[in-house]
Design an enzyme around this catalytic site. Structure first.
Site, PDB file in Angstrom:
ATOM      1  N   GLU A  33      -2.266  -6.182 -27.446  1.00 62.69           N
ATOM      2  CA  GLU A  33      -3.398  -6.282 -28.356  1.00 62.69           C
ATOM      3  C   GLU A  33      -4.750  -6.049 -27.688  1.00 62.69           C
ATOM      4  OE1 GLU A  33      -0.067  -8.552 -30.309  1.00 62.69           O
ATOM      5  OE2 GLU A  33      -0.840  -8.300 -28.280  1.00 62.69           O
ATOM      6  N   GLU A  38       5.738 -12.027 -30.340  1.00 64.94           N
ATOM      7  CA  GLU A  38       5.299 -13.321 -30.888  1.00 64.94           C
ATOM      8  C   GLU A  38       6.362 -13.905 -31.810  1.00 64.94           C
ATOM      9  OE1 GLU A  38       0.566 -13.443 -31.164  1.00 64.94           O
ATOM     10  OE2 GLU A  38       1.397 -11.689 -32.175  1.00 64.94           O
TER      11      GLU A  38
END
Length: 706
Positions: free
Chosen positions: A124, A104
């Site tokens: 995640e 990210e």
């Protein structure tokens, strides 16, 4: 935490938080300070962000998630938004790994340069979360909605080379990634100096024709277990927001969903297991010593387990000599191994070159002479102490000094086995789970005389062959099978009182177990279980098992291998079929016992089986068989089909409340006289102590962790 240097107009910011450069609060602050310095320095035209050591960044610091620092500024989303808004171009120079928050961070940069071998991904979903710092919004803008959703839902990592045409990277190189990134940063800096703005990911279009239809189809095809994690659906919701809403609104939606999931029970459980697996590698009360080198291994016994162990070793590049009792058995074992790799090759799972290389690593013999050069020998013969005595006495005579001698026994005393040799310090247990080349769990059994470097070698081997290792002390069944016996005892007694096999299995599977207890028995072999039961009763006549176990075996219903067990296993039919014969036998046994059968609800079934596991787990803890409570949870989530999103039997007991566990066990302690329920449900003293004092297993885990 981060290193900062300026070279010819390019500021190089190096993330430096060993071993994985996780983005905890201190590193986030250092990165924010470095970006501020670069933006305010008139001599700096562009910035390169890279990582020190093993990789770019392994992502967020999961240990912060329930601490105040996890949300303190600069929080990941705010930091990455600030980075993307920088007026000077920022280039990510990626090597090693860029996972989760690390990817990210790279997505928020204005350009990305990666070494071809860099592993990238957003894992995640495996923690019951969605990417929470822009991953669901920026990735679709670079690689497209469909590819982004597939990457996010799988949670898998991918090499940069495999994503070469995806749009994720501006440059993929086999060379020095920082040098390439600096060159690109200078070029982009010159463009900005001439009036162009940096290319900001959040401003890119994210359009897909019929996006709602696509995401609706994705939801419909999700295969989520009953009661399973809501994270996959939430990931789809976030990516749909990226396709349908402006970037800022999509980011708000992602943040809202992330916070909701992060406060949920399933994330707490998945986080617990994730951290428990890392903690399990730390060996209590053993000095840190170098591991012995293991390049050549021997495996004795070429049955299902021995063949699987051989393949697990070969898959990691370790050469294996597989020893069988005669040429016919050896030929059969090598044929099984060859067919396995041929199957992988045909399905495209392995290239022909890799498949051939792995087959070539496994050779065979019908004598022990070739084991003289082995660094490790693993015995995988029948569970018979006399047979194992013969094997280890021969190994003691043949194996070189310093060779590690391991038994794959699932229940026998490692100290007895070690005593068959003149080198007990070199002996330990390596309990693989079948199929050994697939199942992740490896119980590493430490004997009374096992040397510290032998233990550390076993843990290093486990990492090399991709296993989740847990250290166990010596007792019958070690951690997993000892607890599973109590679980099966209660499952059988439920049949006596009124349940039927499919009702017990259904209750446990609906709760989340991968397979109910009677389906497991059918898969493992009811005749094998009968032999183990008989041996246990011989050692301890006070053990109480349901007579239905022996009744099923007496009918020749040995399980899947004969097509008949607790269920009928019909060729070509995946799901087992109910057996009227077995149900009649169960009811008849209750009548023989003089019991009035009653309706038993799913809640009681689940409680009795789970609390049987937990109480035995507390006994194992107080005896020092397990190093820590969380290790027990790793055993069950890695090897026994316990749902990770439930956290494990010990975590479940803690979440329920230990006082309630005691109260429920007390209710169960009143039952038919023959069951000796008061004895079975007698609580472990550790359980009583913790419930009375209000102390926690979590605290116990911490005090026991180096």
């Amino acid at each position: 935490m981060s290193l900062y240097q300026v070279t010819d107009g390019v500021a190089i910011v190096t993330l430096n938080r060993p071993p994985l450069n996780t983005l905890g609060l201190p590193l986030r602050r250092h990165l924010a300070d470095a970006l501020y310095a670069a933006m305010t320095d008139t001599t700096v035209l562009a910035v390169v962000v890279t990582g020190a050591g093993r990789g770019f960044s392994g992502g967020g610091d999961i240990t912060e998630f329930d601490l105040p620092c996890g949300n303190q500024e600069p929080a990941p989303r705010a930091l990455f938004d600030r980075l993307e808004a920088c007026t000077k171009p920022v280039v990510a120079a990626m090597h090693g790994m860029a996972l989760g928050g690390g990817l990210e961070l790279a997505l928020a940069c204005h350009a990305r340069v990666a070494h071809a071998a860099t592993q990238v991904g957003l894992p995640e979903v495996h923690l019951g979360l969605v990417p929470g710092a822009g991953g669901t919004q920026r990735l679709p803008r670079l690689v497209g909605v469909e590819k982004a959703l597939n990457m996010i839902l799988s949670g898998s990592s991918h090499s940069a080379a495999s994503l070469g045409d995806s749009g994720l990277f501006d440059l993929i190189t086999e060379g020095d990634v920082v040098n390439e990134a600096v060159a690109l940063a200078r070029k982009l800096g010159d463009e900005v100096a001439s009036g162009r703005s940096p290319r900001r990911t959040g401003t890119l279009p994210c359009h897909m024709d019929n996006a709602q239809a696509f995401t609706a189809f994705a939801r419909a095809t999700l295969k989520t277990p009953l009661g399973g994690s809501p994270a996959p659906k939430a990931c789809i919701d976030c990516v749909e927001a990226a396709a349908l809403q402006p970037f800022a609104q999509g980011m708000d939606r992602e943040t809202e969903i992330f916070r909701s999931l992060a406060g949920g029970e399933q994330f707490a459980a998945l986080r617990h297991v994730f951290l428990a697996e890392r903690t399990a590698t730390h060996i209590v009360d053993s000095p840190t010593v170098p591991a012995r080198t293991i390049k050549q291994a021997g495996v004795i016994g070429g049955g299902t387990m021995g063949s699987g162990i051989s393949m697990a070793l070969a898959n990691a590049g370790i050469s294996v000599l597989l020893v069988e009792r005669d040429s016919r058995a050896l030929e059969r074992a090598l044929k099984t191994i060859h067919e396995h790799y041929e199957g992988l090759k045909k399905r495209g799972k392995l290239t022909p070159e890799v498949a051939s290389a792995r087959v070539a690593l496994i050779t065979g013999a019908v004598d022990y002479d070739g084991l003289a050069d082995a660094d490790l020998v693993i015995e995988a013969v029948f569970e018979d102490l006399d047979i194992k005595r013969q094997v280890f006495e021969r190994l003691d005579a043949v194996a070189k000094p310093g060779a590690i001698l391991a038994s794959n026994t699932s229940m026998l005393d490692i100290d007895h086995i070690a005593a068959f040799t003149r080198r007990p310090a070199d002996v330990l247990g390596l309990h693989f789970f079948s199929p050994a080349h697939v199942m992740k769990l490896l119980e590493v059994v430490r004997g009374a005389h096992t040397a510290p470097d032998v233990l550390s070698s076993a843990m290093a081997l486990a990492r090399k062959i991709g296993k989740t290792a847990v250290v166990s002390g010596v007792c019958e069944g070690f951690i997993g099978n000892r607890m599973f016996e109590a679980y099966m005892m209660q499952a059988g007694l439920l049949l006596d009182e009124g349940a039927l096999p499919h009702q017990v299995d259904s209750a446990m599977e609906r709760w989340g177990m991968a397979m109910g207890p009677f389906r497991i028995n059918d898969m493992a072999g009811n005749d094998l279980a009968a032999k183990i039961r008989a041996a246990r009763i011989e050692r301890d006549p006070t053990r109480v098992y349901s007579g239905t176990f022996d009744a099923v075996v007496a009918m020749g219903r040995h399980g899947q291998k004969v097509g008949r067990g607790w269920y009928d296993h019909i060729p070509g039919q995946r799901a087992p079929a109910l057996s009227a014969e077995v149900q009649a036998a169960v009811v008849a046994h209750s009548q023989q016992l003089g019991l009035q059968r009653r309706t038993i609800g799913a809640e009681e079934i689940v409680d009795r089986l789970l609390l049987a596991l937990a109480n035995e787990g507390f006994k194992i803890l107080e005896e020092g068989i397990a190093q820590r409570a969380s290790d027990i949870d790793v055993v069950y989530t890695s090897g026994y089909g316990f749902p990770r999103w439930r956290g494990g039997p010990m975590f479940q007991a803690e979440q329920r409340g230990l006082a309630d566990v005691l109260a429920t066990m007390k209710r169960f302690s009143v039952g038919p006289a023959y069951q000796r329920a008061d004895h079975f449900w007698r609580p472990a003293s550790l359980l009583v102590r913790l419930a009375t004092s209000g102390d926690s297993l979590r605290h116990l885990n911490k005090t026991e962790t180096p």
